[in-house]
Write an enzyme that holds these catalytic residues in place. Sequence first.
Site: not given
Length: 304
Positions: A148, A173, A249, A252, A275, A284
């Site tokens: 990110r 995150k 993004h 990514r 994730h 994806y």
Amino acid sequence: MSLDRAIQAYLDHLGVERGLSRNTLASYRRDLDRYAEQLTAAGIEELADVRPADVTGHLATLRAGGLASSSAARAISAVRGLHRFAVRERLVAHDVAADVHPPSPPKRLPKALDVDQVNRLLAVPAGDTPLGLRDRALLEFLYGTGARISEAVGADIDDLSFAEENTAILRGKGGRTRLVPVGGYAKNALDAYLVRARPVLADAGRGTPAIFLNARGGRLSRQSAWTVLHRCATAAGLPVDGPYAVSPHTLRHSYATHLLDGGADVRVVQELLGHASVTTTQVYTLVTVERLREVYATSHPRAR
């Protein structure tokens, strides 16, 4: 407990115990302040006085005001989190938001560049100037690691390990960290930048462990990194406006899509992207299915 005090207690919990970023906390505060304003306008000032109908009414107001389903879903998730927290901390007896579910946003496929477009973008930063070498290393790092933008500008020199294995530590995150491989192109670009450019930029600053520096020797900001990408995308002839605009993004998304196109397992891609759930990564796979359909439609004699 008053609404304002309950909201502040919840935000403190998110910041201290769950380690959410400043930007995420700001989004939560905006959503919860809007919720509190609507409740106050209805004469409700205490969290214990909120009823399920008030939460449902707030969701209806959000949608009636033209808020996108994704934004409404985020706002209601913040509200649900507040009420769950209040029950857990025994501020109230019942979770009045438990049966109020956020709207399901339409499933949108991530925007991804094809390999030729990525190559055009990465070829834009040229020359041996400090900023040119930095920009090349930044773009190669983003595409080569799937980082990110916040993870890239937040990375420090000590997060790179090129002595025995080409890896980087990324801090994502919720305070989660992960170890990702750094490809040959990205490593070469980083080596050139770290040896020939970063020392020059660092001389203008007061000393920082950041990998990517600005012209004043400080840590490169997210906005400045976005500007680099925007400028390079424009020079490469890629869209910078509209629904298919290249964004921070995009690389990514492209990283994940190209890995899956190349045969990578979705669970591996999940780990590389950081994730928490494989469900997030599986979107994806829809991109690759779309690509398969395109190839089939243009290649098979009986496709039409």
